[in-house]
Write a protein that holds these residues in place. Structure first.
Motif, PDB file in Angstrom:
ATOM      1  N   LEU A   1       6.682   2.593 -12.522  1.00  0.00           N
ATOM      2  CA  LEU A   1       7.883   3.428 -12.559  1.00  0.00           C
ATOM      3  C   LEU A   1       9.095   2.656 -12.050  1.00  0.00           C
ATOM      4  CD1 LEU A   1       9.511   6.075 -12.736  1.00  0.00           C
ATOM      5  CD2 LEU A   1       8.730   6.574 -10.419  1.00  0.00           C
ATOM      6  N   LEU A   2       8.953   1.999 -10.911  1.00  0.00           N
ATOM      7  CA  LEU A   2      10.082   1.248 -10.362  1.00  0.00           C
ATOM      8  C   LEU A   2      10.507   0.119 -11.299  1.00  0.00           C
ATOM      9  CD1 LEU A   2       9.179   1.109  -6.575  1.00  0.00           C
ATOM     10  CD2 LEU A   2      11.036   2.386  -7.658  1.00  0.00           C
ATOM     11  N   ASN A   3       9.539  -0.541 -11.923  1.00  0.00           N
ATOM     12  CA  ASN A   3       9.877  -1.593 -12.888  1.00  0.00           C
ATOM     13  C   ASN A   3      10.676  -1.015 -14.059  1.00  0.00           C
ATOM     14  OD1 ASN A   3       8.590  -3.540 -11.375  1.00  0.00           O
ATOM     15  ND2 ASN A   3       6.704  -3.497 -12.566  1.00  0.00           N
ATOM     16  N   THR A   4      10.266   0.176 -14.535  1.00  0.00           N
ATOM     17  CA  THR A   4      10.974   0.825 -15.633  1.00  0.00           C
ATOM     18  C   THR A   4      12.390   1.197 -15.225  1.00  0.00           C
ATOM     19  OG1 THR A   4       8.917   1.724 -16.552  1.00  0.00           O
ATOM     20  CG2 THR A   4      10.957   2.804 -17.214  1.00  0.00           C
ATOM     21  N   LEU A   5      12.535   1.737 -14.014  1.00  0.00           N
ATOM     22  CA  LEU A   5      13.858   2.115 -13.525  1.00  0.00           C
ATOM     23  C   LEU A   5      14.781   0.904 -13.407  1.00  0.00           C
ATOM     24  CD1 LEU A   5      12.790   4.669 -10.779  1.00  0.00           C
ATOM     25  CD2 LEU A   5      14.097   5.201 -12.842  1.00  0.00           C
ATOM     26  N   VAL A   6      14.238  -0.200 -12.901  1.00  0.00           N
ATOM     27  CA  VAL A   6      15.036  -1.418 -12.762  1.00  0.00           C
ATOM     28  C   VAL A   6      15.456  -1.935 -14.135  1.00  0.00           C
ATOM     29  CG1 VAL A   6      14.974  -3.837 -12.052  1.00  0.00           C
ATOM     30  CG2 VAL A   6      14.069  -2.068 -10.533  1.00  0.00           C
TER      31      VAL A   6
END
Length: 249
Positions: free
Chosen positions: A171-176
């Protein structure tokens, strides 16, 4: 932007005189103890909870109070901490409903909804009813609804709280990636301090006395400040890749 914003609950000041500016493409994490005001602040700046105290809130230079609901919905998306869905609704229905301000044609709406579900690894649950989803699955569907709105800013209340570690990192990778690709601004409350360096550029630390620290990670994130905000000793560690992470001492 907030100017002289006070956030109160009966009998207690949560945040006092908050002067805070969030710029395009920045990713802010809100950090503090339970009851410090993270969720309350998110709801107030999102416009889903009225603020009975003093202060100003502006989006794109316009006062929050001057926005009509449909206009505000095009500026910011908001995912609450405990996602709620209607009885009988499927995951895809929740995504499609989130797109209402844009008045998309059916084909474009379906295409964007499926892409959002895929980005949150829940495309296989598109036709699953909300009631049968696990807590983590509901969280990911709720986040997909935010992605499908294509807003300038996204506000997330504890987005990783119900997720396993693999989905937290994904999720954090997608948000970044999304933030970097289209300069989307992100503001998220977080409890897992080990993830701060992975997804964020800035931090707002809420202290237990109504004060706060705001700035880039390099300016405000260190063991001393985290201990002040969280009320527990904090240590640092280095990963094999050389990344600094923060852990409870």
């Amino acid at each position: 932007e907030t100017k002289h914003l006070n956030v109160h609950v009966p009998g207690r000041i949560l945040i006092n005189d908050l002067n805070w500016q969030v710029k395009k493409g920045e990713r802010w994490c809100l950090i503090g103890r339970n009851g410090a005001g993270k969720s309350t602040l998110l709801r107030i700046i999102a416009g889903v909870q009225a603020n009975s105290s003093a202060g100003e809130i502006n989006w794109l230079g316009q006062a929050l109070t001057e926005y009509k609901s449909e206009e505000l919905a095009k500026v910011r998306a908001y995912a609450e901490q405990f996602a709620v869905g209607g009885v009988g609704l499927r995951a895809i229905d929740i995504i499609l409903a989130a797109q209402w301000p844009w008045h998309l044609d059916a084909s474009s709406s379906q295409e964007q909804a499926q892409a959002a579900l895929s980005a949150c690894d829940v495309a296989h649950l598109a036709n699953a009813e909300w009631q049968i989803l696990s807590g983590g699955e509901r969280q990911r569907v709720s986040l997909a609804a935010c992605f499908a709105q294509n807003t300038r800013a996204i506000l997330l209340d504890e987005p990783t709280s119900h997720l396993d570690i693999g989905h937290q990192v994904a999720l954090l990778n997608t948000l970044v990636q999304q933030s970097n690709a289209c300069e989307q601004t992100m503001i998220a409350s977080m409890h897992d301090i080990g993830l701060i360096q992975r997804g964020f550029t800035h931090a707002l630390l809420l202290m237990n006395d109504g004060s706060y620290l705001a700035g880039s990670l390099s300016e405000v994130i260190n063991p001393t400040n985290l201990e002040r905000a969280l009320g527990h000793p904090i240590s640092t560690a280095q990963t094999v890749a050389g990344q600094t992470i923060y852990i409870p001492a």
